[in-house]
Design a protein around this motif. Structure first.
Motif, short mmCIF file in Angstrom:
data_model
loop_
_atom_site.label_atom_id
_atom_site.label_comp_id
_atom_site.label_asym_id
_atom_site.label_seq_id
_atom_site.Cartn_x
_atom_site.Cartn_y
_atom_site.Cartn_z
N SER A 84 29.08 41.99 54.62
CA SER A 84 30.40 42.01 55.26
C SER A 84 31.39 41.24 54.41
O SER A 84 31.02 40.48 53.52
CB SER A 84 30.33 41.40 56.66
OG SER A 84 29.90 40.05 56.59
N GLY A 85 32.67 41.46 54.69
CA GLY A 85 33.72 40.78 53.95
C GLY A 85 34.12 41.53 52.70
O GLY A 85 33.72 42.68 52.48
N SER A 86 34.93 40.87 51.88
CA SER A 86 35.47 41.48 50.68
C SER A 86 35.61 40.42 49.59
O SER A 86 36.03 39.30 49.85
CB SER A 86 36.83 42.10 51.02
OG SER A 86 37.37 42.78 49.92
N LEU A 87 35.25 40.80 48.36
CA LEU A 87 35.30 39.89 47.22
C LEU A 87 35.97 40.61 46.06
O LEU A 87 35.58 41.72 45.70
CB LEU A 87 33.88 39.46 46.82
CG LEU A 87 33.74 38.32 45.83
CD1 LEU A 87 34.11 36.99 46.49
CD2 LEU A 87 32.32 38.24 45.29
N GLU A 88 36.98 39.99 45.50
CA GLU A 88 37.68 40.53 44.32
C GLU A 88 37.02 39.92 43.08
O GLU A 88 36.69 38.73 43.06
CB GLU A 88 39.15 40.15 44.38
CG GLU A 88 40.01 40.79 43.32
CD GLU A 88 40.39 42.23 43.63
OE1 GLU A 88 40.89 42.91 42.71
OE2 GLU A 88 40.22 42.68 44.78
N ILE A 89 36.85 40.75 42.05
CA ILE A 89 36.24 40.33 40.80
C ILE A 89 37.21 40.61 39.67
O ILE A 89 37.85 41.66 39.66
CB ILE A 89 34.95 41.14 40.50
CG1 ILE A 89 34.00 41.16 41.69
CG2 ILE A 89 34.26 40.65 39.24
CD1 ILE A 89 33.48 39.84 42.12
N GLN A 90 37.32 39.67 38.73
CA GLN A 90 38.06 39.93 37.51
C GLN A 90 37.24 39.42 36.34
O GLN A 90 36.86 38.24 36.31
CB GLN A 90 39.43 39.26 37.51
CG GLN A 90 40.23 39.59 36.26
CD GLN A 90 41.68 39.17 36.33
OE1 GLN A 90 42.21 38.95 37.41
NE2 GLN A 90 42.31 39.08 35.19
N THR A 91 36.96 40.31 35.37
CA THR A 91 36.18 39.92 34.20
C THR A 91 37.06 39.15 33.23
O THR A 91 38.29 39.18 33.33
CB THR A 91 35.58 41.15 33.49
OG1 THR A 91 36.66 41.96 32.99
CG2 THR A 91 34.71 41.97 34.44
N SER A 92 36.43 38.49 32.29
CA SER A 92 37.17 37.70 31.30
C SER A 92 38.09 38.56 30.45
O SER A 92 39.08 38.07 29.91
CB SER A 92 36.20 36.92 30.41
OG SER A 92 35.31 37.81 29.75
N ASP A 93 37.83 39.87 30.37
CA ASP A 93 38.74 40.76 29.63
C ASP A 93 39.73 41.48 30.54
O ASP A 93 40.41 42.42 30.13
CB ASP A 93 37.96 41.74 28.76
CG ASP A 93 36.99 42.62 29.52
OD1 ASP A 93 36.86 42.44 30.76
OD2 ASP A 93 36.36 43.48 28.90
#
Length: 132
Positions: free
Chosen positions: A72-81
């Motif tokens: 459940s829930g939501s997670l935003e991901i951003q890579t180093s590039d």
């Protein structure tokens, strides 16, 4: 490619984890079944790796590998590039080292992870996945 084999019957509950770690705005429940570590992650609203974990991990980005399933829930991901993606309930995901991540919205992010879990929430793990 190596093969993984289950050698023994093992059943564990996250209600009685082998290890429990509660770093800033997070809870990690860890169980070991046979030779495998599995973790339940509960990340509170407002949790962000670069704010909550970076000061103890001592790396610029999260250096853990992640293989998991979002309950459940939501997670935003951003890579180093700069590549971005969002993990939502019922998504499976694989994340390589070198990323920032943060909870989106007012609901906790709850996930089960199957890779690299033994060191979650351990200070100064620097992405190391050794059992401690």
């Amino acid at each position: 490619m190596t093969a993984n084999f289950i050698r023994a019957l093992a059943v564990k509950s996250f209600d009685i984890p082998d290890k429990k770690r509660c770093p800033d705005k997070a809870e990690f429940d860890l169980v070991t079944v046979d030779d495998y570590s599995v973790a339940r992650l509960i990340l509170a609203p407002g949790w962000r790796w670069s704010e909550s974990a970076k000061p103890t991990e001592l790396t610029d980005f999260c250096e853990h590998n992640h293989l998991g399933y979002c309950v459940s829930g939501s997670l935003e991901i951003q890579t180093s590039d700069g590549v971005r993606s969002t993990i939502r309930a019922h998504d499976t995901y694989a994340l390589p080292p070198g990323h920032d991540e943060w909870v989106v919205g007012s609901e906790p992010f709850v996930a089960i992870e199957f890779l690299g879990t033994a060191s979650f929430g351990r200070p100064r793990s620097k992405g190391s996945h050794a059992l401690i």
